[in-house]
Design a protein around this motif. Structure first.
Motif, PDB file in Angstrom:
ATOM      1  N   SER A  11     -13.712  -6.506   8.119  1.00 18.51           N
ATOM      2  CA  SER A  11     -12.848  -5.488   7.503  1.00 18.51           C
ATOM      3  C   SER A  11     -11.657  -6.135   6.809  1.00 18.51           C
ATOM      4  O   SER A  11     -11.047  -7.071   7.344  1.00 18.51           O
ATOM      5  CB  SER A  11     -12.311  -4.521   8.571  1.00 18.51           C
ATOM      6  N   ALA A  12     -11.353  -5.613   5.626  1.00 20.17           N
ATOM      7  CA  ALA A  12     -10.100  -5.976   4.975  1.00 20.17           C
ATOM      8  C   ALA A  12      -8.976  -5.248   5.700  1.00 20.17           C
ATOM      9  O   ALA A  12      -9.131  -4.092   6.094  1.00 20.17           O
ATOM     10  CB  ALA A  12     -10.131  -5.591   3.505  1.00 20.17           C
ATOM     11  N   VAL A  13      -7.853  -5.918   5.883  1.00 19.46           N
ATOM     12  CA  VAL A  13      -6.771  -5.389   6.712  1.00 19.46           C
ATOM     13  C   VAL A  13      -5.462  -5.399   5.931  1.00 19.46           C
ATOM     14  O   VAL A  13      -5.187  -6.335   5.175  1.00 19.46           O
ATOM     15  CB  VAL A  13      -6.620  -6.225   8.004  1.00 19.46           C
TER      16      VAL A  13
ATOM     17  N   ARG B 195      16.439  -1.131   6.558  1.00 15.95           N
ATOM     18  CA  ARG B 195      17.157  -1.421   5.319  1.00 15.95           C
ATOM     19  C   ARG B 195      16.379  -2.328   4.377  1.00 15.95           C
ATOM     20  O   ARG B 195      16.353  -2.098   3.168  1.00 15.95           O
ATOM     21  CB  ARG B 195      18.505  -2.067   5.664  1.00 15.95           C
ATOM     22  N   THR B 196      15.725  -3.360   4.928  1.00 18.02           N
ATOM     23  CA  THR B 196      15.044  -4.338   4.061  1.00 18.02           C
ATOM     24  C   THR B 196      13.640  -3.901   3.658  1.00 18.02           C
ATOM     25  O   THR B 196      12.966  -4.609   2.912  1.00 18.02           O
ATOM     26  CB  THR B 196      14.962  -5.703   4.763  1.00 18.02           C
ATOM     27  N   GLY B 197      13.165  -2.760   4.163  1.00 19.91           N
ATOM     28  CA  GLY B 197      11.859  -2.252   3.778  1.00 19.91           C
ATOM     29  C   GLY B 197      10.719  -2.833   4.588  1.00 19.91           C
ATOM     30  O   GLY B 197      10.857  -3.860   5.264  1.00 19.91           O
ATOM     31  N   CYS B 198       9.574  -2.177   4.534  1.00 18.43           N
ATOM     32  CA  CYS B 198       8.370  -2.601   5.257  1.00 18.43           C
ATOM     33  C   CYS B 198       7.585  -3.574   4.385  1.00 18.43           C
ATOM     34  O   CYS B 198       7.159  -3.220   3.275  1.00 18.43           O
ATOM     35  CB  CYS B 198       7.494  -1.398   5.593  1.00 18.43           C
ATOM     36  N   LYS B 199       7.400  -4.790   4.879  1.00 16.41           N
ATOM     37  CA  LYS B 199       6.650  -5.793   4.131  1.00 16.41           C
ATOM     38  C   LYS B 199       5.157  -5.553   4.342  1.00 16.41           C
ATOM     39  O   LYS B 199       4.692  -5.273   5.451  1.00 16.41           O
ATOM     40  CB  LYS B 199       7.014  -7.193   4.594  1.00 16.41           C
ATOM     41  N   LEU B 200       4.380  -5.672   3.256  1.00 16.18           N
ATOM     42  CA  LEU B 200       2.935  -5.451   3.288  1.00 16.18           C
ATOM     43  C   LEU B 200       2.202  -6.756   2.976  1.00 16.18           C
ATOM     44  O   LEU B 200       2.660  -7.546   2.138  1.00 16.18           O
ATOM     45  CB  LEU B 200       2.526  -4.398   2.260  1.00 16.18           C
ATOM     46  N   ALA B 201       1.064  -6.946   3.622  1.00 17.31           N
ATOM     47  CA  ALA B 201       0.220  -8.100   3.314  1.00 17.31           C
ATOM     48  C   ALA B 201      -1.231  -7.675   3.475  1.00 17.31           C
ATOM     49  O   ALA B 201      -1.655  -7.308   4.576  1.00 17.31           O
ATOM     50  CB  ALA B 201       0.539  -9.278   4.220  1.00 17.31           C
ATOM     51  N   ALA B 202      -1.991  -7.714   2.386  1.00 19.34           N
ATOM     52  CA  ALA B 202      -3.422  -7.397   2.442  1.00 19.34           C
ATOM     53  C   ALA B 202      -4.203  -8.693   2.551  1.00 19.34           C
ATOM     54  O   ALA B 202      -3.948  -9.655   1.820  1.00 19.34           O
ATOM     55  CB  ALA B 202      -3.844  -6.634   1.191  1.00 19.34           C
ATOM     56  N   VAL B 203      -5.151  -8.725   3.516  1.00 23.53           N
ATOM     57  CA  VAL B 203      -6.015  -9.898   3.682  1.00 23.53           C
ATOM     58  C   VAL B 203      -7.462  -9.423   3.657  1.00 23.53           C
ATOM     59  O   VAL B 203      -7.774  -8.304   4.080  1.00 23.53           O
ATOM     60  CB  VAL B 203      -5.717 -10.648   4.991  1.00 23.53           C
ATOM     61  N   ASP B 204      -8.360 -10.286   3.162  1.00 22.17           N
ATOM     62  CA  ASP B 204      -9.770  -9.901   3.135  1.00 22.17           C
ATOM     63  C   ASP B 204     -10.397 -10.110   4.507  1.00 22.17           C
ATOM     64  O   ASP B 204      -9.713 -10.460   5.474  1.00 22.17           O
ATOM     65  CB  ASP B 204     -10.529 -10.647   2.028  1.00 22.17           C
ATOM     66  N   ASP B 205     -11.712  -9.915   4.616  1.00 27.35           N
ATOM     67  CA  ASP B 205     -12.352  -9.961   5.929  1.00 27.35           C
ATOM     68  C   ASP B 205     -12.399 -11.359   6.532  1.00 27.35           C
ATOM     69  O   ASP B 205     -12.737 -11.524   7.707  1.00 27.35           O
ATOM     70  CB  ASP B 205     -13.768  -9.379   5.861  1.00 27.35           C
TER      71      ASP B 205
ATOM     72  N   ARG C 157       2.324   5.827  -2.809  1.00 23.72           N
ATOM     73  CA  ARG C 157       1.586   5.370  -3.999  1.00 23.72           C
ATOM     74  C   ARG C 157       1.283   3.871  -3.899  1.00 23.72           C
ATOM     75  O   ARG C 157       0.176   3.430  -4.209  1.00 23.72           O
ATOM     76  CB  ARG C 157       2.397   5.662  -5.268  1.00 23.72           C
ATOM     77  N   ALA C 158       2.274   3.102  -3.442  1.00 24.42           N
ATOM     78  CA  ALA C 158       2.081   1.655  -3.340  1.00 24.42           C
ATOM     79  C   ALA C 158       1.030   1.306  -2.288  1.00 24.42           C
ATOM     80  O   ALA C 158       0.133   0.485  -2.526  1.00 24.42           O
ATOM     81  CB  ALA C 158       3.410   0.975  -3.006  1.00 24.42           C
ATOM     82  N   VAL C 159       1.110   1.930  -1.128  1.00 22.63           N
ATOM     83  CA  VAL C 159       0.168   1.622  -0.052  1.00 22.63           C
ATOM     84  C   VAL C 159      -1.242   2.071  -0.430  1.00 22.63           C
ATOM     85  O   VAL C 159      -2.223   1.370  -0.169  1.00 22.63           O
ATOM     86  CB  VAL C 159       0.620   2.269   1.279  1.00 22.63           C
ATOM     87  N   ASN C 160      -1.366   3.244  -1.039  1.00 16.16           N
ATOM     88  CA  ASN C 160      -2.681   3.701  -1.503  1.00 16.16           C
ATOM     89  C   ASN C 160      -3.280   2.717  -2.502  1.00 16.16           C
ATOM     90  O   ASN C 160      -4.494   2.475  -2.502  1.00 16.16           O
ATOM     91  CB  ASN C 160      -2.571   5.090  -2.132  1.00 16.16           C
ATOM     92  N   GLY C 161      -2.425   2.137  -3.337  1.00 14.07           N
ATOM     93  CA  GLY C 161      -2.902   1.128  -4.278  1.00 14.07           C
ATOM     94  C   GLY C 161      -3.466  -0.085  -3.559  1.00 14.07           C
ATOM     95  O   GLY C 161      -4.531  -0.596  -3.926  1.00 14.07           O
ATOM     96  N   PHE C 162      -2.762  -0.556  -2.525  1.00 20.90           N
ATOM     97  CA  PHE C 162      -3.252  -1.672  -1.710  1.00 20.90           C
ATOM     98  C   PHE C 162      -4.614  -1.352  -1.106  1.00 20.90           C
ATOM     99  O   PHE C 162      -5.545  -2.156  -1.140  1.00 20.90           O
ATOM    100  CB  PHE C 162      -2.250  -1.974  -0.577  1.00 20.90           C
ATOM    101  N   ILE C 163      -4.714  -0.142  -0.528  1.00 19.09           N
ATOM    102  CA  ILE C 163      -5.944   0.261   0.168  1.00 19.09           C
ATOM    103  C   ILE C 163      -7.121   0.308  -0.799  1.00 19.09           C
ATOM    104  O   ILE C 163      -8.220  -0.195  -0.507  1.00 19.09           O
ATOM    105  CB  ILE C 163      -5.748   1.629   0.842  1.00 19.09           C
ATOM    106  N   ASP C 164      -6.909   0.894  -1.975  1.00 19.00           N
ATOM    107  CA  ASP C 164      -8.006   1.060  -2.932  1.00 19.00           C
ATOM    108  C   ASP C 164      -8.366  -0.241  -3.632  1.00 19.00           C
ATOM    109  O   ASP C 164      -9.549  -0.517  -3.864  1.00 19.00           O
ATOM    110  CB  ASP C 164      -7.612   2.127  -3.963  1.00 19.00           C
ATOM    111  N   ARG C 165      -7.355  -1.043  -3.968  1.00 19.37           N
ATOM    112  CA  ARG C 165      -7.634  -2.296  -4.688  1.00 19.37           C
ATOM    113  C   ARG C 165      -8.404  -3.287  -3.824  1.00 19.37           C
ATOM    114  O   ARG C 165      -9.273  -4.015  -4.302  1.00 19.37           O
ATOM    115  CB  ARG C 165      -6.320  -2.967  -5.137  1.00 19.37           C
ATOM    116  N   HIS C 166      -8.100  -3.297  -2.521  1.00 26.88           N
ATOM    117  CA  HIS C 166      -8.646  -4.349  -1.662  1.00 26.88           C
ATOM    118  C   HIS C 166      -9.646  -3.839  -0.631  1.00 26.88           C
ATOM    119  O   HIS C 166     -10.082  -4.600   0.235  1.00 26.88           O
ATOM    120  CB  HIS C 166      -7.503  -5.084  -0.957  1.00 26.88           C
TER     121      HIS C 166
END
Length: 726
Positions: free
Chosen positions: A320-322, A330-340, A364-373
């Motif tokens: 699974s891609a995760v 304050r500094t925001g939630c950092k995102l990192a998409a990794v492949d399987d 919108r940003a998180v949905n983009g991560f989910i769909d792209r990867h």
């Protein structure tokens, strides 16, 4: 030397209740430079199938006994140099079985700092002390003491002379090995540890110890460490109370004679009381407190080690891609998409939490991560702002109708992010992701530790992983050694794909150190994938001994030789050839159901003599051939995933929940039930039967059914039970 080694082996065998021949074989293999994982796996015939725990016990006891023998030699030399070594003393030192016994025997001869007794000796009062100890009938101490009055030596009166002589006798009593041993044992059996607050009005986490007492022999390790910390932080006063009447009685019986004059007897009775109160009791209290602390530390390290092993051996979530999320305000939630495979695909940052609260933009940003990867799983760290981030993720999943980026079901899980910040600021993380900032690296670590907990967690200093109790209060060197052994054991138990493993993972393989691990990766980068195990012999500085120790734990899936993906050691490849010839099988069949069925019918007891190999090794070979490429972690239950958030306000007593054990400590287990803070199952709620220790019932990573006992919303505490309410 050979006789001494045989004696030590006999002693270890007796202590550990093992056959002497097994201990002898283990000691010999260890002294030849073999690693414990290698011996446990590939030298079973020699050791009679001793496991890693037994081998480590042998190794530790051997080291202790070597240190004991060295100390004996040193003490004999030091006493002999003073011209005071007798045959009886030499024998007593030689027969001592503990360091404490040796130190008791050496104590009277140890060079001390200035004491009242040493001052009295300098003033020439030792003969007077000897005269008092003779306890003659009708002796008049003041008259005898008058002979020692000497202003030039600092003795101004008979009373001063007597006091000096009594100081000498008191120190002799305190230094007597038999006296100290008996008082130590009596204090251990009858002493009570008492604690009180330095300021009873002050609020602290140590309030239960503000007026507390418990017998020494019943004081549990976690309370010892808590009391020590409270004392160290200046909150508590701690004392050891021992009923002294019997101690005085024994000392008097062993010191006083019937012949003693009343005057001498009176002096010696007072001397005995002084010796105990001023010299023996404080010293024994320090020793027993140290003994309690050492035992508590060993216990805490054992708990941490067991929890760490279970955590490292959690099943990997493959295929699974995760999307990893390191939550923050304050500094925001950092995102990192990794492949399987764990390869980093993209990083980003969103601000769905206060103070920014840019929820729609974040969606919108998180949905983009989910769909792209093609993301199937979202992994959220349990640090600051994790509750708000979890609510955001659950809402997003609901709005997507539960659809993942690959078309399946989208789920999320909260993971313990302990150690992620330590890794992200390390040199290793900087080398791995030089272009990322610290929080982005942390998000990558959070994502990967779900995909392969072992491969990711080995990058973190073990004590930073946080699955113990009071790990910062124990000896750090001993903790590091123990946890390092746990990681080594776990890595070698699972095995390592030499073509994908990081230097951090390779460094824990038996026979490989950090330098060799880097050399392996450098060779792999320069020459491409390893095609078979024998190529490892071309790695710089990887000699014959290192190759022998490590090669069985290194796997090459899809290599030239199918056996290279199994735990079978190359030294046994010829045995496999003979086995296949005997059974008329082909190596190309490896992994097939037909081959597995044929091997399952084989009798190791019958085949082993024909193949010229031991039964335990053949049993392992057959098991490896039946299930080539097997990962032992995959047999464990998978983690529990969520699609909707559970809040503490949603909980009511009696509610049934599924949870995952996150930590096991002396008084219970903490269970992740999907809310921010783990709930506690007290030891009394783990089972309907008596539970000696929580580890007898649960382990880190276990999926368990629990029921809510009580909820404290204000303190964010949840009490759970594993005892079915009905």
């Amino acid at each position: 030397m050979r006789q001494q080694r045989a004696r030590l082996e006999r002693q270890i065998a007796d202590e550990l209740r093992l056959p002497e021949r097994k201990v002898h074989a283990a000691v010999q293999l260890l002294e030849e430079g073999n690693t414990i994982p290698f011996i446990a796996r590939y030298r079973k015939e020699a050791t009679g199938e001793l496991d890693e725990t037994q081998l480590r016990d042998i190794e530790e006891r051997l080291a202790y006994l070597h240190n004991l023998e060295a100390r004996k030699r040193e003490v004999v030399r030091l006493i002999d140099e003073q011209g005071k070594l007798t045959a009886e003393l030499r024998q007593a030192i030689g027969e001592a079985g503990k360091l404490q016994e040796i130190e008791d025997l050496y104590r009277p001869y140890r060079q001390k700092r200035k004491t009242r007794a040493s001052v009295a000796k300098e003033r020439g009062l030792e003969p007077l002390a000897q005269w008092l100890q003779q306890q003659r009938p009708g002796a008049a101490p003041l008259g005898e003491a008058g002979r020692y009055v000497d202003a030039d030596k600092g003795v101004g009166s008979p009373e001063e002379a007597i006091q000096g002589a009594l100081d000498i006798i008191a120190e002799q009593l305190a230094d007597d090995p038999k006296t100290r041993g008996w008082v130590r044992g009596y204090s251990r059996d009858h002493g009570v540890v008492r604690t009180e607050a330095k300021d009873a009005k002050a609020e602290s986490v140590y309030e239960m110890y503000y007026a507390y007492q418990e017998p020494v022999k019943r004081l549990p390790p976690h309370r010892v460490l808590a009391i020590n910390r409270g004392e160290r932080e200046g909150v508590l006063r701690v004392a050891l109370d021992v009923p002294a009447e019997r101690i005085y009685d024994r000392l008097q019986r062993h010191t006083l004679r019937q012949s003693a004059s009343p005057a001498v007897r009176e002096l010696l009775v007072g001397c005995i009381e002084d010796a105990y109160k001023r010299l023996i009791a404080p010293s024994i209290e320090r020793e027993l407190r140290s003994e309690l602390s050492d035992h508590a530390e060993e216990h805490a390290i054992g708990i941490f080690s067991a929890n760490l092993r279970n955590l490292l051996l959690q099943p990997p979530v493959r295929g699974s891609a995760v999307l990893g999320v390191d939550p923050a305000y304050r500094t925001g939630c950092k995102l990192a998409a990794v492949d399987d495979t764990g390869k980093l695909l993209e990083v980003g940052v969103v601000y769905p939490t206060p103070p920014a609260s840019k929820v729609e933009e974040a969606k919108r940003a998180v949905n983009g991560f989910i769909d792209r990867h093609g993301v199937d799983l979202i992994v959220v760290g349990n640090g600051t702002a994790s509750r708000e981030t979890e609510q955001f993720v659950a809402t997003l999943i609901a709005e997507r109708g539960g659809r993942s980026g690959s078309g399946g079901q989208l789920k999320y899980i909260i993971v313990n992010e302990a150690g992620a910040s330590v890794y992200s600021a390390s040199k290793l993380a900087q080398q791995e992701f030089p272009a990322l900032d610290v929080a982005e690296r942390s998000a990558v670590s959070i994502a990967r530790r779900l995909q392969d907990p072992l491969a990711e967690l080995v990058k973190i200093e073990p004590k930073a992983i946080g699955v113990g109790q009071y790990q910062h209060d124990v000896g750090q060197k001993r903790l590091e050694e123990s946890l390092g052994a746990v990681v080594e054991s776990a890595v070698n138990h699972v095995g390592v794909d030499v073509n994908t493993a990081s230097p951090s993972l390779l460094a824990y393989v038996a026979g490989i150190n950090a330098t060799l691990a880097r050399n392996i990766v450098a060779y792999r980068d320069a020459n491409g994938r390893f095609g078979d195990r024998s190529q490892l012999q071309q790695v710089p500085r990887l000699g014959a001994k290192s190759y022998e120790q490590c090669i069985g734990f290194l796997r090459i899936p899809g290599g030239d030789n199918p056996l290279d993906r199994t735990p079978i050691h190359p030294e046994s490849y010829a045995v496999v050839d003979r086995l296949f010839g005997e059974l008329r099988l082909e190596l190309a069949q490896l992994g097939s159901a037909e081959l597995a069925a044929r091997l399952a019918e084989s009798d190791p007891e019958q085949l082993a003599p024909q193949l010229g190999i031991g039964v335990p090794t053949l049993r392992d070979i057959l098991d490896s051939l039946r299930r080539p490429g097997r990962d032992p972690r995959e047999e464990l239950p998978a983690p529990i995933f969520h699609t909707d958030v559970l809040r503490i306000e949603d909980l009511t007593p009696g509610m049934e929940l599924q949870g995952t054990v996150r930590n096991v400590i002396d008084f219970g287990a903490f269970v992740d039930i999907g809310i921010k803070n783990d709930g506690l199952v007290h030891i009394s709620q783990l089972s309907n039967r008596y539970v000696k220790h929580p580890m007898d019932v649960v382990s880190v990573g276990d999926n368990v059914t629990v029921w809510v006992l009580n909820v404290d919303v204000k303190k964010s505490r949840v009490g759970l039970t594993m005892r079915r309410p009905d």
